[in-house]
Design a protein around this motif. Structure first.
Motif, PDB file in Angstrom:
ATOM      1  N   GLU A  47      -3.989   6.160   7.529  1.00  8.19           N
ATOM      2  CA  GLU A  47      -3.993   7.227   6.532  1.00  8.19           C
ATOM      3  C   GLU A  47      -2.654   7.966   6.455  1.00  8.19           C
ATOM      4  O   GLU A  47      -2.440   8.792   5.560  1.00  8.19           O
ATOM      5  CB  GLU A  47      -5.113   8.234   6.808  1.00  8.19           C
ATOM      6  N   ASP A  48      -1.738   7.674   7.404  1.00 11.44           N
ATOM      7  CA  ASP A  48      -0.424   8.301   7.369  1.00 11.44           C
ATOM      8  C   ASP A  48       0.571   7.529   6.503  1.00 11.44           C
ATOM      9  O   ASP A  48       1.739   7.933   6.375  1.00 11.44           O
ATOM     10  CB  ASP A  48       0.146   8.426   8.792  1.00 11.44           C
ATOM     11  N   ALA A  49       0.118   6.430   5.915  1.00 13.09           N
ATOM     12  CA  ALA A  49       0.990   5.650   5.039  1.00 13.09           C
ATOM     13  C   ALA A  49       1.478   6.508   3.870  1.00 13.09           C
ATOM     14  O   ALA A  49       0.793   7.426   3.427  1.00 13.09           O
ATOM     15  CB  ALA A  49       0.249   4.422   4.520  1.00 13.09           C
ATOM     16  N   VAL A  50       2.661   6.189   3.388  1.00  9.53           N
ATOM     17  CA  VAL A  50       3.302   6.989   2.345  1.00  9.53           C
ATOM     18  C   VAL A  50       3.143   6.302   0.992  1.00  9.53           C
ATOM     19  O   VAL A  50       3.570   5.157   0.817  1.00  9.53           O
ATOM     20  CB  VAL A  50       4.799   7.181   2.651  1.00  9.53           C
ATOM     21  N   ARG A  51       2.519   6.997   0.035  1.00 14.94           N
ATOM     22  CA  ARG A  51       2.393   6.476  -1.323  1.00 14.94           C
ATOM     23  C   ARG A  51       3.655   6.885  -2.082  1.00 14.94           C
ATOM     24  O   ARG A  51       3.806   8.030  -2.494  1.00 14.94           O
ATOM     25  CB  ARG A  51       1.134   7.041  -1.987  1.00 14.94           C
ATOM     26  N   ALA A  52       4.575   5.940  -2.270  1.00 15.35           N
ATOM     27  CA  ALA A  52       5.870   6.221  -2.896  1.00 15.35           C
ATOM     28  C   ALA A  52       5.798   6.203  -4.410  1.00 15.35           C
ATOM     29  O   ALA A  52       6.524   6.938  -5.083  1.00 15.35           O
ATOM     30  CB  ALA A  52       6.916   5.215  -2.414  1.00 15.35           C
ATOM     31  N   VAL A  53       4.930   5.323  -4.959  1.00 15.49           N
ATOM     32  CA  VAL A  53       4.744   5.231  -6.405  1.00 15.49           C
ATOM     33  C   VAL A  53       3.245   5.171  -6.664  1.00 15.49           C
ATOM     34  O   VAL A  53       2.518   4.435  -5.988  1.00 15.49           O
ATOM     35  CB  VAL A  53       5.445   3.985  -6.989  1.00 15.49           C
ATOM     36  N   ASP A  54       2.799   5.929  -7.645  1.00 10.62           N
ATOM     37  CA  ASP A  54       1.356   6.074  -7.857  1.00 10.62           C
ATOM     38  C   ASP A  54       1.001   5.876  -9.333  1.00 10.62           C
ATOM     39  O   ASP A  54       1.245   6.754 -10.164  1.00 10.62           O
ATOM     40  CB  ASP A  54       0.903   7.468  -7.393  1.00 10.62           C
ATOM     41  N   LYS A  55       0.475   4.675  -9.660  1.00  8.48           N
ATOM     42  CA  LYS A  55      -0.057   4.387 -11.003  1.00  8.48           C
ATOM     43  C   LYS A  55       0.965   4.657 -12.101  1.00  8.48           C
ATOM     44  O   LYS A  55       0.707   5.402 -13.053  1.00  8.48           O
ATOM     45  CB  LYS A  55      -1.326   5.206 -11.259  1.00  8.48           C
TER      46      LYS A  55
END
Length: 563
Positions: free
Chosen positions: A24-32
């Motif tokens: 859950e600590d993963a980084v969402r760099a680009v979202d949709k």
């Protein structure tokens, strides 16, 4: 209806957290994220560091493949489903159909091989039937096309023999070697002078007009996109917050974030109210001597000269420079790379010895003093460097880096030093609890604040700031500039602000000196010099500054084309 050259649908990119971290600590760099680009059109992707714009650019060529990043959605370039394509098709895409220009040409060019050979190699990879003779001829043609004079001879040069602007042109030539349909330019002008930046942007515009090539331009500089693209996509935290024609977005932004970005952009034509030179109100610690009166000459240079090298290889970086820095004022120092401004700044704080001339600090000649005689004055003459990442020791915490000048002074015990270092961190807007963190844990703007805190530790009278905001986003840049202004007002500091960004210099300076080829060609109150420049060189610099009005940018480009 013409098919899109680029079609991105619901792009999502997530980077895994570090080793041992939770999923859950993963980084969402680009979202949709979704957008399209038609052939021959140009799209600008803008946003602050961490907004995801460079991550999107890399995804257009699937450069995240094999990195551990999770990429979802669809990316099509010239009809190819990039994320699903086999390696062989990707190789044909990269450099053939689509090419990428990176921010730092030195890291993209092999230092051991001639520029022409590197371009020829790219041509041979995508045209395996071409002979070396044909590939080299193509390389010379590409260099000539991007404006490299005497291209046949310069093709034999290695990267270190080219200036920054010429290296960037060489990268563009390499990208053009196979006549791509799409050019992806990731911050291609960030480190360049305004005149060279204008040349590179004009070149990209000309190439688009000649070849109907599509362009994706990634930048944090809204002035760059104004005259270079048809549409602009504003990103924040991996999402698109605004997308539309560049003229509409820049003149009537709908998103609050876009408005914030535009408000933070320094304007070269903006006249600000300039307060009187302040008297010092408080010090970070007791100063070793009484403060000079506001407006009193603090540093006086007369006929300064600095040479490097020996005998036939000797070059002159600064030639016959005379200027005065007054107590409590900010003197801007502008000019292109190689003009001598950094060398002059280092001489003013005696990090470099003058070859000739005199340098006085508060009436005392210091240009010829030895290190032992200079030692009592070191605390009063400090420098903030351009790249805090390289000027901070990565093995020491930021608190210890700030504390080092206090320890060197030998006037405080350890407890008082730590307490003072925490106070300094807090003064520049950082949490004192971060004392034990390391430089790599901070953003570029935060590291620059650490550099400022370290320079403030000895309670200087003069602070020479060498390109302190050139690599920062506009909002972070504005924050650092405001911080320097506050420190100047509160502490009565004198600042020498070195920059190639003329808009930034106007925003912070009381007076400005313009340097060219080691000499000062124009000097005076900043508003006078900017509004009524007398020297042709100053006029040229100001004419090359990016503007936020696309029509004005187009008019200036047309004037440069016939000049």
């Amino acid at each position: 209806m013409t098919a899109p050259l680029v079609e991105v649908t619901d792009l999502a990119i997530t980077f895994p957290a570090g080793e041992g971290a939770r999923p859950e600590d993963a980084v969402r760099a680009v979202d949709k994220l979704s957008f399209t680009l038609a052939p021959g059109r140009a799209l600008g992707i803008v946003g602050e560091s961490g907004s995801g714009k460079s991550t999107v650019a890399a995804a257009l060529l699937d450069l995240h493949r094999g990195t551990g990043a999770r990429v979802g959605g669809t990316v099509r370039v010239d009809g190819l489903d990039v994320l699903a394509a086999p390696e062989a098709e990707l190789r044909r895409l990269r450099g053939g159909t689509a090419a990428m220009i990176f921010q730092d040409p030195l890291s993209s060019l092999d230092p051991y091989y001639a520029i022409g050979d590197q371009i020829a190699e790219v041509h041979r990879v995508h045209r395996p039937d071409a002979s070396w003779r044909t590939a080299r001829a193509r390389a010379v043609e590409a260099l000539d096309r991007v404006g490299i004079a005497d291209a046949a001879r310069r093709a034999r040069s290695r990267p270190h023999e080219f200036s920054g602007g010429m290296r960037q042109r060489a990268l563009i030539a390499m990208a053009l070697a196979c006549e791509p349909r799409l050019m992806i330019a990731d911050e291609p002008t960030t480190a360049l002078d305004v005149t060279v930046q204008a040349q590179i942007l004009d070149l990209l515009h000309e190439l688009r007009a000649e070849t109907a090539m599509g362009l994706v331009l990634v930048t944090h500089d809204l002035g760059v996109v104004a005259g270079s693209v048809d549409e602009v996509l504003v990103m924040r935290a991996g999402r698109a917050v605004e997308h539309g024609p560049v003229g509409e977005v820049l003149s009537a932004p709908a998103a609050p974030y876009t408005k914030e970005l535009l408000a933070a952009v320094p304007r070269v034509d903006a006249v600000r109210e300039r307060p009187a030179i302040p008297a010092p109100r408080k010090a970070v610690r007791p100063a070793p001597s009484a403060a000079p009166a506001p407006g009193e000459p603090l540093v006086e240079a007369t006929g300064l000269r600095r040479e490097f090298g020996r005998r036939a290889a000797r070059t002159t970086a600064v030639e016959e420079v005379s200027l005065t820095v007054r107590a409590g004022e900010t003197l801007g120092l502008v000019g292109e790379s190689g003009s001598g401004k950094t060398t002059l700044g280092r001489m003013l704080v005696r990090l470099l010895d003058p070859t000739a001339g005199t340098l006085r600090y508060r009436g005392r000649e210091i240009g010829s003093l030895g290190e032992r005689q200079l030692r009592p004055l070191r605390s009063e003459l400090q420098m903030v460097f351009q790249d805090p990442a390289s000027s901070l020791n990565p093995r020491r915490t930021i608190g210890e880096s700030v504390a080092d000048p206090l320890r060197a002074a030998g006037e405080l015990d350890d407890a008082a030093i730590v307490r003072r270092a925490r106070e300094l961190l807090e003064r520049v807007g950082l949490d004192p609890a971060w004392y034990h963190r390391y430089p790599h844990e901070f953003s570029g703007g935060q590291r620059q604040r650490v550099g400022i805190a370290r320079a403030l530790a000895p309670s200087p009278r003069l602070l020479v700031c060498d390109e302190p905001v050139s690599a920062l986003d506009v909002t972070t840049q504005a924050q650092v500039m405001e911080l320097l202004g506050e420190l100047r007002r509160e502490l009565g500091l004198s600042l020498v602000f070195i920059a190639h960004d003329l808009a930034v210099v106007r925003a912070v300076s009381d007076r400005v000196a313009v340097m060219r080829a080691g000499r000062i060609v124009e000097e005076g109150p900043v508003d006078t010099v900017y509004d009524h420049p007398q020297h042709p060189y100053t006029q040229g610099l100001l004419a090359a500054v990016p503007v936020l009005d696309p029509q004005v940018a187009a008019d200036r480009r047309a004037l440069r084309a016939v000049a």
